[in-house]
Design a protein around this motif. Structure first.
Motif, PDB file in Angstrom:
ATOM      1  N   ASP A 118      51.069  45.460  59.371  1.00  0.00           N
ATOM      2  CA  ASP A 118      51.150  46.200  58.112  1.00  0.00           C
ATOM      3  C   ASP A 118      52.310  47.187  58.070  1.00  0.00           C
ATOM      4  OD1 ASP A 118      50.165  48.019  59.918  1.00  0.00           O
ATOM      5  OD2 ASP A 118      48.442  48.638  58.713  1.00  0.00           O
ATOM      6  N   TRP A 134      49.947  40.061  56.560  1.00  0.00           N
ATOM      7  CA  TRP A 134      49.488  41.152  55.695  1.00  0.00           C
ATOM      8  C   TRP A 134      50.288  41.172  54.398  1.00  0.00           C
ATOM      9  CZ3 TRP A 134      51.051  45.666  53.331  1.00  0.00           C
ATOM     10  CH2 TRP A 134      50.063  46.597  52.997  1.00  0.00           C
ATOM     11  N   HIS A 135      51.579  40.967  54.516  1.00  0.00           N
ATOM     12  CA  HIS A 135      52.443  40.996  53.342  1.00  0.00           C
ATOM     13  C   HIS A 135      52.299  39.722  52.515  1.00  0.00           C
ATOM     14  CE1 HIS A 135      54.460  44.675  54.646  1.00  0.00           C
ATOM     15  NE2 HIS A 135      54.320  44.193  55.865  1.00  0.00           N
ATOM     16  N   GLY A 161      49.632  39.731  49.954  1.00  0.00           N
ATOM     17  CA  GLY A 161      49.909  40.480  48.736  1.00  0.00           C
ATOM     18  C   GLY A 161      50.669  39.707  47.682  1.00  0.00           C
ATOM     19  N   GLN A 211      45.063  49.016  57.544  1.00  0.00           N
ATOM     20  CA  GLN A 211      44.875  49.338  56.134  1.00  0.00           C
ATOM     21  C   GLN A 211      44.652  48.081  55.291  1.00  0.00           C
ATOM     22  OE1 GLN A 211      48.261  50.810  53.916  1.00  0.00           O
ATOM     23  NE2 GLN A 211      49.724  50.020  55.418  1.00  0.00           N
ATOM     24  N   ASP A 212      43.722  48.198  54.360  1.00  0.00           N
ATOM     25  CA  ASP A 212      43.382  47.132  53.413  1.00  0.00           C
ATOM     26  C   ASP A 212      42.939  45.847  54.111  1.00  0.00           C
ATOM     27  OD1 ASP A 212      44.042  48.759  51.222  1.00  0.00           O
ATOM     28  OD2 ASP A 212      46.142  48.183  51.341  1.00  0.00           O
ATOM     29  N   VAL A 213      42.357  46.001  55.290  1.00  0.00           N
ATOM     30  CA  VAL A 213      41.859  44.842  56.047  1.00  0.00           C
ATOM     31  C   VAL A 213      40.385  45.060  56.373  1.00  0.00           C
ATOM     32  CG1 VAL A 213      41.978  43.610  58.246  1.00  0.00           C
ATOM     33  CG2 VAL A 213      44.087  44.173  57.022  1.00  0.00           C
ATOM     34  N   VAL A 215      41.985  40.217  53.952  1.00  0.00           N
ATOM     35  CA  VAL A 215      43.270  40.898  54.102  1.00  0.00           C
ATOM     36  C   VAL A 215      43.791  41.193  52.702  1.00  0.00           C
ATOM     37  CG1 VAL A 215      45.622  40.766  54.992  1.00  0.00           C
ATOM     38  CG2 VAL A 215      43.750  39.694  56.263  1.00  0.00           C
ATOM     39  N   ARG A 216      43.784  42.455  52.347  1.00  0.00           N
ATOM     40  CA  ARG A 216      44.193  42.878  51.003  1.00  0.00           C
ATOM     41  C   ARG A 216      43.396  42.116  49.933  1.00  0.00           C
ATOM     42  NH1 ARG A 216      50.712  43.337  51.089  1.00  0.00           N
ATOM     43  NH2 ARG A 216      50.306  44.715  49.303  1.00  0.00           N
ATOM     44  N   GLY A 217      42.131  41.903  50.240  1.00  0.00           N
ATOM     45  CA  GLY A 217      41.247  41.214  49.322  1.00  0.00           C
ATOM     46  C   GLY A 217      41.266  39.705  49.409  1.00  0.00           C
TER      47      GLY A 217
END
Length: 672
Positions: free
Chosen positions: A268, A280-281, A284, A309-311, A318-320
């Motif tokens: 992240d 992670w990216h 998104g 974060q966001d996990v 992972v980010r939803g």
């Protein structure tokens, strides 16, 4: 009144057929009403990753069965999952064709022919896959081999225009293209359609089509790691850029779901196009419904990613976006259970009812008992029996003998017996070859760097341990686990110290005043990045100091190393090209890139020696700075090996507790 004109026979037939089809469709529609909002379906996305051609539960280095790994047991989990879930898709996340003795045999010792399917693909085809991507290790044997065994003609130097035997499922890769024409080596995306079971809001069962799009990605640093094989032949883009480029064309096919198949993990930190673990990216990027991960040889969901974060490291989001990473070496199966609900005429993932899990082939061992592992799928072993036996015969080729035990059980604590032969062989090779192309470097000191590849990461048997006695090609493969090629770089005393400082990040910072236990090893710094350098140097590592300030003494030939002092350091292509992010190593200072594999160089060195003794091996080049601690400094290693430590001169190491699973906690006394 004239008689009616007769219709042609073909028209009569078509009319009858049309009437029949309409009647049939009417019946179908009455049994399976059109999907309406509120309809639901559960779909399981199954994932294998980082198999590394470990097909059978067998250890080729120890020549014995090992039920804790092997695709033949993962196949059992796949068949069980298909019985559990009526709707499944199966994908592989890469690092499939390389990584075992069997793989090396088929690529290097007796390369497979154009009409011969690779053993790992035969096994996978027997189970049935819906698609896959390529990992970084797919490129280790070069583009000609990759082109052939995947059945993929490639417009690159050395690529084949023939369509040879390959897997019976699509391979997708969006971010690696030919330097000749800019076209992806493999199709960037593919569509997979299946009929699935769904249910209307009132509970009626439906059989409906589901169209899944898959988009594949390799880690961008492959251009560094396999520079010798790829430079000038391919171009590589970042995973986010590749997704943004190809998603519109895939979305234009109106898939119900899009699955990103990324051979990479989660990071992240701020995004860069050359990021190794861009999952992670990638999560998104709008339009991705599920994410398959790999490369990191760990599990997601799992504690390794807790706190990112966001996990959601428990449910696997992972980010939803639902995601999974299914281990390595055939030890696990990744499963995403997608709950789909019909909304606005489309399938939408119900995040509240969706989760991921990693299913292991073995349950943890309890004290005094072997691990409880699932039975192997009986269909796999017969498919690869001949090549398995041939690989065993190949690694048993004699090359010499040794009077020294060569072990990595305590490589992190100062036993360099498994590394010293590698360093000696590498240095001898470069001292002979370098003056041929760089005569101006003939008098520059040559040092050699090696890391222990097997330090227990994969379990209590994941160590190198070559007993005194006959040596075979198996011994060389055990000592040098990966098929890296050899490379040498030019640096100076400052660069040498920076190299050693980076390696010393393997250790946690130890507080001498702390009363409780302190772990010596940093679990976030992998063992294969702990380079230990030999060749006339000696150095001290002070683990009480912060990272970057731990090399407190560094000498060459008994004299302090000065920053401007020139050196040539031998390593492998991975490290020399930037692997591990070592300062000053980005491929620009390579002075020798050998076509020969480091493992083959080691085997030939042993053959020339024939009888390996302690006199052939340089002593350990480093030691810990003396440190008096209030509490014990501890580390975890294979149980029952204290005598191995003592034989290597590590009398300050003692076993504290046997955990009953093949591992134990040891203490190391750093006091003066």
């Amino acid at each position: 009144m004239s008689a009616p004109r007769p219709r042609p026979v073909s028209t009569l037939v078509l009319g009858v057929l049309a009437a029949g089809l309409l009647a049939g469709c009417s019946g179908l529609l009455s049994r399976h009403p059109a999907l309406v909002d509120g309809a639901r379906a559960d779909v399981a996305i199954l994932e294998t990753t980082d198999i590394h051609s470990n097909l059978l539960g067998y250890d080729y280095y120890k020549l014995k069965a090992d039920p804790t790994l092997g695709y033949e047991r993962t196949a059992t989990l796949i068949r069980r999952a298909r019985q559990e879930f009526p709707n499944t898709f199966l994908f592989d996340d890469g690092d499939t064709i390389q990584g075992s003795v069997l793989a090396d045999y088929q690529a290097l010792a007796r390369p497979v022919g154009c009409n011969e399917e690779l053993a790992v693909y035969r096994a996978m085809d027997s189970v049935g896959y819906d698609g896959a991507t390529a990992g970084n290790h797919e490129f280790n044997y070069g583009l000609p081999f990759l082109s052939q065994v995947t059945g993929t003609p490639m417009n690159v130097d050395g690529g084949t225009s023939k369509r040879c035997a390959g897997p019976h499922f699509p391979l997708v890769l969006a971010n690696v293209a030919s330097a000749r024409d800019g076209k992806p080596l493999f199709k960037p995306w593919a569509l997979v359609s299946k009929t699935i079971e769904a249910y209307t809001p009132d509970g009626s069962k439906l059989a409906v089509p589901l169209k899944v799009g898959i988009l594949g990605f390799a880690p961008p640093p492959i251009l560094q790691w396999d520079k010798q094989k790829l430079e000038g032949r391919v171009t590589v883009s970042g995973v986010v850029e590749a997704a943004q480029k190809y998603l519109p064309a895939l979305e234009a096919q109106h898939p119900d779901l899009i699955v990103a198949v990324l051979h990479g993990g989660l990071d992240d930190r701020p995004y860069t196009p050359d990021m190794e673990n861009g999952g992670w990216h990638l999560a998104g990027v709008p339009g991705i419904d599920a994410l398959l991960l790999g490369h990191s040889h760990t599990e997601f969901p799992g504690p390794h990613y807790a706190g990112m974060q966001d996990v959601d490291a428990e449910r696997g989001l992972v980010r939803g976006v639902p995601a999974v990473m299914g281990g390595f070496f055939g030890k696990d199966l990744g499963v995403i259970k997608l709950a789909l609900v019909r909304q606005g005429g489309k399938w939408v993932v119900d995040k509240a009812d969706t989760h991921s899990e990693v299913r292991p082939i073995c349950q943890p061992a309890v004290k005094g008992k072997a691990p409880d592992c699932v039975a192997p799928d009986p269909a796999i072993a017969p498919l690869v029996a001949k090549v398995h036996e041939a690989a065993i015969a190949y690694v048993n080729t004699p090359i010499g003998d040794s009077r020294v035990r060569l072990s990595s059980y305590f490589a992190d604590e100062g036993d360099m017996t498994a590394l010293a032969p590698i360093n000696a062989a590498q240095a001898e090779y470069v001292r002979a070859e370098l003056p041929k192309t760089h005569p101006e470097l003939a008098d520059v000191p040559v040092l050699s760097a090696a890391a222990a590849f097997r330090t227990g990461f994969g379990g209590p048997d994941d160590y190198t341990d070559v007993a005194p006695g006959p040596l075979t090609l198996r011994s060389a493969a055990d000592l040098y686990f990966y098929p890296n090629t050899l490379a040498a770089v030019k640096t100076d005393g400052a660069g040498l110290k920076a190299w050693l400082e980076q390696s010393a990040r393997r250790f946690n910072r130890i507080d001498p005043a702390k009363a409780g236990e302190q772990a010596l090893i940093n679990p976030h710094y992998v063992g294969y990045n702990f380079d230990q350098i030999q060749g006339g140097i000696a150095y001290t590592i002070d683990v009480s100091k912060p990272a970057g300030e731990r090399i407190t003494s560094l000498t060459y030939d008994g004299k302090p190393v000065i920053p401007q002092q020139p050196f040539v350091i031998v390593t492998n292509n991975y490290r020399a090209s930037g692997g591990g992010h070592f300062p000053g190593l980005d491929g620009s200072n390579i002075v020798l890139a050998s076509p020969d594999g480091a493992r083959e160089i080691l085997a030939r060195w042993i053959e020339r020696k024939q009888h390996l003794t302690a006199a052939d091996l340089e002593p350990t080049s480093w030691h810990f700075a003396p440190l008096k601690t209030r509490g014990p400094v501890v580390f975890r290693a294979a149980a029952g090996k204290q005598a191995v430590a003592a034989a290597a001169g590590l009398n300050h190491v003692r076993q504290l507790k046997d955990h009953g699973d093949g591992t134990a906690t040891y203490a190391i006394d750093l006091s003066p």
